[in-house]
Design an enzyme around this catalytic site. Structure first.
Site, short mmCIF file in Angstrom:
data_model
loop_
_atom_site.label_atom_id
_atom_site.label_comp_id
_atom_site.label_asym_id
_atom_site.label_seq_id
_atom_site.Cartn_x
_atom_site.Cartn_y
_atom_site.Cartn_z
N SER A 23 0.83 -1.19 0.00
CA SER A 23 0.00 0.00 0.00
C SER A 23 0.87 1.25 0.00
CB SER A 23 -0.88 -0.01 1.25
OG SER A 23 -1.86 0.99 1.21
N PRO A 24 0.44 2.32 -0.68
CA PRO A 24 1.20 3.58 -0.61
C PRO A 24 1.26 4.09 0.82
CG PRO A 24 -0.94 3.90 -1.70
CD PRO A 24 -0.75 2.43 -1.53
N CYS A 26 3.00 7.25 3.01
CA CYS A 26 3.79 8.48 3.06
C CYS A 26 4.98 8.31 4.00
CB CYS A 26 2.92 9.64 3.55
SG CYS A 26 1.67 10.17 2.36
N ALA A 58 1.73 8.65 -1.57
CA ALA A 58 1.00 9.78 -2.14
C ALA A 58 2.00 10.83 -2.61
CB ALA A 58 0.06 10.38 -1.11
N GLN A 103 1.01 6.62 -6.59
CA GLN A 103 -0.25 7.27 -6.24
C GLN A 103 -0.07 8.78 -6.33
OE1 GLN A 103 -1.74 7.73 -2.05
NE2 GLN A 103 -3.20 6.16 -2.68
N TYR A 185 -8.38 13.92 1.17
CA TYR A 185 -7.63 14.83 0.31
C TYR A 185 -8.55 15.38 -0.79
CZ TYR A 185 -3.87 12.93 3.06
OH TYR A 185 -3.09 12.55 4.12
N ARG A 233 -7.86 5.12 -5.46
CA ARG A 233 -8.21 4.78 -4.07
C ARG A 233 -9.41 5.64 -3.71
NH1 ARG A 233 -4.16 3.69 0.94
NH2 ARG A 233 -4.27 1.63 -0.04
N GLY A 325 0.07 -2.15 4.41
CA GLY A 325 0.98 -1.04 4.63
C GLY A 325 1.89 -1.30 5.81
N ARG A 326 1.37 -1.03 6.99
CA ARG A 326 2.20 -1.16 8.18
C ARG A 326 2.70 -2.58 8.41
NH1 ARG A 326 -1.31 3.06 11.80
NH2 ARG A 326 -2.82 2.54 10.21
#
Length: 376
Positions: A23-24, A26, A58, A103, A185, A233, A325-326
């Site tokens: 997963s993207p 940041c 992102a 992304q 966003y 997304r 992600g994490r």
């Protein structure tokens, strides 16, 4: 044994060796949008993970579109050159079947913010803040500045910035372009009545609120060649009365499908502070609803951390791919370990330098996983 999680899948024109997506995430570590040695380390580590698709964080389409001073960008030649250096290195160590996505994003009213470890609040007057913009002059929250309500000329500029960033991403050889239309966003702000209270053709009804995000997606689709995948997304819920609910998400996903999108990744929340009962797989039902009602490749994300959990999501048809992600920050070898757990370790290609860490070659693997060893 066989595993659905580790089976091939084609997303639009792109074939992935498995259903696992990074997963993207940041990193808030760029220099005026430019990737640096942190990104080199981070992406080279993910490159050897074995994930079928790795989506970069992102990435701002304009300097003022960044969330923080540290956000990655793709709005200048310097940004493009810096990212080319990092991607060249990452691709050299990745398995050849690995696919790469990026992304692209505009933070809207959530721009000009502190990095998470600095407090996450809006930048103060001594922290080099910049003006923000959004669909309406409604602040992101208490103590946040009121954004400028975007004019039609502003929307045209932002749309063109998404296209320009896409062209840069294509020059860098990305297989997948993902538009960020979630997590509060700018694209999400236009979609949500909690942030969009316009009275023109871009506000009010769902059709109107979808108009600008669809214009951006259409413009990006027009410049993407047939061999490159387009995804978005999107949000399944704002978790707040009066906000987006999954029925609107389904309508948006259908509209994206009609305009040539190849997939949606369904997440939730972020446009306002909301009380969310976070638990394993808490966002998966939203992805399942979209998949069942749209027929578009659907990705699930959110507290997916266990191999059997990920396998069950795919095998039960709730989603076509899963994004973690994490879990990858905690365990960059998650894919290797999942393959071993699911009995398909032979499907993973270890870098030859790391071959000796395979469980079949290193008895310590069981100790590392379970904290026990048979020692006599």
């Amino acid at each position: 044994m066989t595993s659905t999680l580790f089976s091939l899948i084609t997303v639009g024109p792109v074939t992935l060796p498995n259903r696992i997506v990074v997963s993207p995430m940041c990193q808030y570590s760029a220099d005026d949008g430019c990737a640096n040695d942190w990104h080199l380390m981070h992406l080279m580590q993910l490159a050897i993970s074995g994930a079928g698709l790795i989506v970069l964080e992102a990435t701002a389409v304009e300097r003022q579109a960044r969330i923080t001073h540290g956000c990655l960008g793709l709005y200048s030649d310097a940004n493009e050159a810096a990212l080319a250096r990092v991607m060249d290195a990452a691709r050299r160590v990745a398995p050849p079947q690995t696919r790469w996505g990026i992304q692209i994003n505009h933070a809207g009213r959530k721009a000009s913010a502190q990095r998470p470890w600095e407090g996450r609040a809006a930048l103060g007057p001594l922290e080099d803040p910049w003006p923000t913009e959004g669909p309406s002059a409604i602040a992101a929250g208490e103590h946040w500045p009121t954004p400028k309500e975007m004019t039609h000329a502003d929307m045209t500029r932002v749309r063109d910035s998404f296209v320009a960033a896409t062209r840069r991403a294509l020059r860098l050889g990305f297989d997948v372009i993902e538009i960020h239309a979630a997590h509060g966003y700018l694209m999400h702000q236009f979609l949500s009545p909690l942030a969009n209270q316009r009275t023109d053709q871009y506000g009010g009804s769902l059709d109107n609120r979808m108009r600008f995000p669809l214009e951006v997606a259409t413009a990006v689709r027009e410049v993407i060649p047939a061999k490159v995948c387009l995804g978005l997304r999107i949000t399944g819920s704002d978790w707040t009365p009066g906000g987006i609910e999954v029925v609107e998400t389904i309508a948006f996903a259908n509209a994206l499908k009609a305009r040539g999108a190849d997939y949606v990744c369904v997440t939730t929340g972020g446009v306002v502070n909301a009380r969310i009962a976070v638990q394993p797989g808490y966002q998966v039902p939203f992805a399942a609803e979209v998949k069942a009602n749209v027929g578009l490749h659907t990705r699930a994300v959110g507290m997916i951390a266990d191999a059997q959990q990920a396998e069950a999501i795919i095998a039960s048809g709730q989603a076509d791919t899963v994004a973690l992600g994490r879990a990858f920050l905690d365990d960059p070898r998650w894919v290797w370990h999942a393959a071993h757990t699911l009995g398909v370790a032979d499907s993973i290609s270890y870098p030859p330098q790391y071959e000796r860490s395979k469980p079949v070659l290193w008895a310590g693997a069981q100790l590392a996983r379970h904290g026990t060893a048979n020692v006599s």
